[in-house]
Design a protein around this motif. Structure first.
Motif, short mmCIF file in Angstrom:
data_model
loop_
_atom_site.label_atom_id
_atom_site.label_comp_id
_atom_site.label_asym_id
_atom_site.label_seq_id
_atom_site.Cartn_x
_atom_site.Cartn_y
_atom_site.Cartn_z
N ASP A 213 29.28 -34.11 40.75
CA ASP A 213 28.08 -33.20 40.44
C ASP A 213 27.92 -33.15 39.01
OD1 ASP A 213 28.04 -32.64 43.47
OD2 ASP A 213 29.04 -30.68 43.15
N ALA A 214 28.77 -32.93 38.32
CA ALA A 214 28.60 -32.75 36.80
C ALA A 214 28.04 -33.87 36.31
CB ALA A 214 29.98 -32.25 36.22
N GLU A 215 28.62 -34.97 36.48
CA GLU A 215 28.12 -36.37 36.05
C GLU A 215 26.87 -36.83 36.21
OE1 GLU A 215 29.66 -40.86 35.15
OE2 GLU A 215 30.79 -39.52 36.67
N ILE A 216 26.00 -36.44 37.44
CA ILE A 216 24.90 -36.48 38.04
C ILE A 216 24.07 -35.55 37.19
CG2 ILE A 216 23.13 -36.49 39.87
CD1 ILE A 216 24.79 -38.90 40.30
N ALA A 217 24.57 -34.17 37.21
CA ALA A 217 23.66 -33.20 36.48
C ALA A 217 23.43 -33.54 35.01
CB ALA A 217 24.37 -31.97 36.65
N GLU A 218 24.42 -34.17 34.24
CA GLU A 218 24.25 -34.47 32.97
C GLU A 218 23.48 -35.78 32.78
OE1 GLU A 218 27.28 -35.96 29.06
OE2 GLU A 218 28.26 -35.69 31.23
N ALA A 219 23.52 -36.59 33.56
CA ALA A 219 22.63 -37.91 33.42
C ALA A 219 21.12 -37.38 33.62
CB ALA A 219 22.95 -39.00 34.32
N HIS A 223 17.94 -37.66 31.18
CA HIS A 223 16.93 -38.11 31.61
C HIS A 223 15.46 -37.12 31.17
CE1 HIS A 223 13.77 -39.31 34.61
NE2 HIS A 223 14.20 -40.76 34.22
N GLN A 224 15.69 -36.13 31.51
CA GLN A 224 14.69 -35.03 31.27
C GLN A 224 14.48 -34.95 29.80
OE1 GLN A 224 13.42 -34.82 34.45
NE2 GLN A 224 13.22 -32.41 33.97
N VAL A 274 18.96 -37.63 41.99
CA VAL A 274 19.89 -38.67 41.91
C VAL A 274 19.29 -39.84 41.24
CG1 VAL A 274 21.53 -40.11 42.84
CG2 VAL A 274 21.41 -37.60 43.67
N GLY A 275 18.22 -40.12 41.82
CA GLY A 275 17.24 -41.33 41.18
C GLY A 275 17.04 -41.10 39.76
N ALA A 276 16.89 -39.91 39.16
CA ALA A 276 16.71 -39.94 37.75
C ALA A 276 17.91 -40.32 36.92
CB ALA A 276 15.99 -38.37 37.32
N ALA A 277 19.11 -39.73 37.55
CA ALA A 277 20.29 -39.69 36.94
C ALA A 277 20.64 -41.28 36.86
CB ALA A 277 21.29 -39.24 37.75
N VAL A 278 20.51 -42.20 37.89
CA VAL A 278 20.59 -43.32 37.98
C VAL A 278 19.58 -44.24 37.06
CG1 VAL A 278 20.82 -45.65 39.51
CG2 VAL A 278 21.65 -43.54 40.26
N GLU A 279 18.44 -43.86 37.04
CA GLU A 279 17.41 -44.49 35.87
C GLU A 279 18.12 -44.42 34.59
OE1 GLU A 279 13.29 -43.94 34.19
OE2 GLU A 279 13.24 -43.74 36.78
#
Length: 324
Positions: A213-219, A223-224, A274-279
């Motif tokens: 959760d935390a890693e996805i949120a940080e990424a 992205h934002q 999740v898509g934005a985090a991966v981008e």
């Protein structure tokens, strides 16, 4: 065998991470908010596709309405009642109005006749917003609307001449610091209050929790902030800008609270988040795909709850010829 399987793990990850264009908190790479921000001085291209799908805006509208901070309405009503020199209807400018959800939420909560000026870059969304706008205020007074294809980067106090209130929803986090300054200058120059709602706060809580959760949120937060956008720093920057110009500012939390009843919204939000985090961090792709599959399964089973934190901001500049 489906296409994802025939293409191997990478194709499977791409499949699960796909996001409907314009849906969720991120669309195609490089897409921005529905208002024009820093393009040329020419009028918006009439053939340019919408930035946000109206289906996404409609899907999120009930969650937005439930989240907006009711506690900011009383101080707003007091200011609007005491506007110096007020005659006739309240003039409300809604920036980046999208499908008009802000007007549908706010107009029936304010007394008195109102005239809403809906600003957006997309003529289709403007048409939708105008057609679906409320027709009466809290006390039964008449509500009228007009539409303008608008440019936040060129907003001036003169463009807000006669404005009683400026509103926006989910706008600040897709602006740069310079663009926020332009918005704040226009509001304070016109002496009108601003109710700016549902800016991302950079915090998400999922139940049950997951180690990723935390890693996805940080990424996602990174992205934002791409290309100079403020993202989760927007509310702080906007408060500072208003305060520097002598305005009183109030901030109140306005989180989405998503459970089994909001499964359709949660699914689209998850895919976008999740898509934005991966981008932003391509190395996350395989782990994120497994994570998203598990989260979507929990959502479909009614076992997932999500709190997406936002903030609402009410700024009360000094009225022209008066005091705050």
């Amino acid at each position: 065998m489906d296409a994802a399987r025939s293409g191997g793990p990478a194709a499977a990850a791409d499949s699960v991470l796909s996001v409907v264009a314009g849906a969720g908190p991120v669309g195609r790479p490089g897409e921005r908010a529905t208002v024009r921000l820093r393009d040329s001085d020419s009028d918006p291209d009439p053939d340019e596709p919408p930035r946000y799908a109206p289906e996404w805006l409609q899907l999120r509208e009930p969650a937005d309405a439930a989240a907006r901070a009711q506690d900011l309405l009383d101080p707003l009503r007091i200011r609007l009642t005491n506007l110096p020199g007020r005659t006739g209807a309240l003039a409300v400018h809604d920036l980046g109005c999208g499908t008009g959800s802000m007007g549908r939420w706010l107009a029936p909560r304010l007394d008195g006749a109102q005239h809403w000026v809906l600003h957006d870059r997309d003529p289709y969304l403007l048409h939708f917003a105008a057609a679906a706008s409320p027709r009466s205020a809290a006390d039964g007074s008449r509500v009228t609307v007009e539409t303008r294809r608008a440019d936040v980067a060129r907003l001036t106090p003169e463009a807000l001449g006669g404005a009683s209130l400026v509103t926006a929803s989910a706008l600040l986090d897709v602006l740069t610091r310079e663009e926020v300054g332009t918005l704040v200058d226009a509001c304070t120059g016109a002496g009108c209050p601003a109710l700016l709602t549902l800016s991302v706060a950079g915090r998400v809580e999922l139940t049950p929790a997951d180690p990723l959760d935390a890693e996805i949120a940080e990424a996602f937060n990174d992205h934002q902030r791409r290309a100079g956008l403020l993202g989760p720093d927007a509310v702080t920057a906007t408060c500072e800008a208003f305060a520097a110009r002598g305005a009183a500012v109030r901030v109140h939390p306005s989180p989405w609270r998503l459970g089994p009843e909001q499964a359709a919204l949660t699914e689209q939000w998850l895919r976008g988040w999740v898509g934005a985090a991966v981008e932003q961090r391509p190395a996350l792709r395989d782990r994120a795909a497994r994570y998203l599959r598990a989260r979507l399964a929990a959502c479909a089973a009614g076992e997932l709850r999500v709190m997406v934190h936002h903030s609402d901001l009410l700024a009360l500049p000094r009225p022209r010829g008066g005091t705050t």
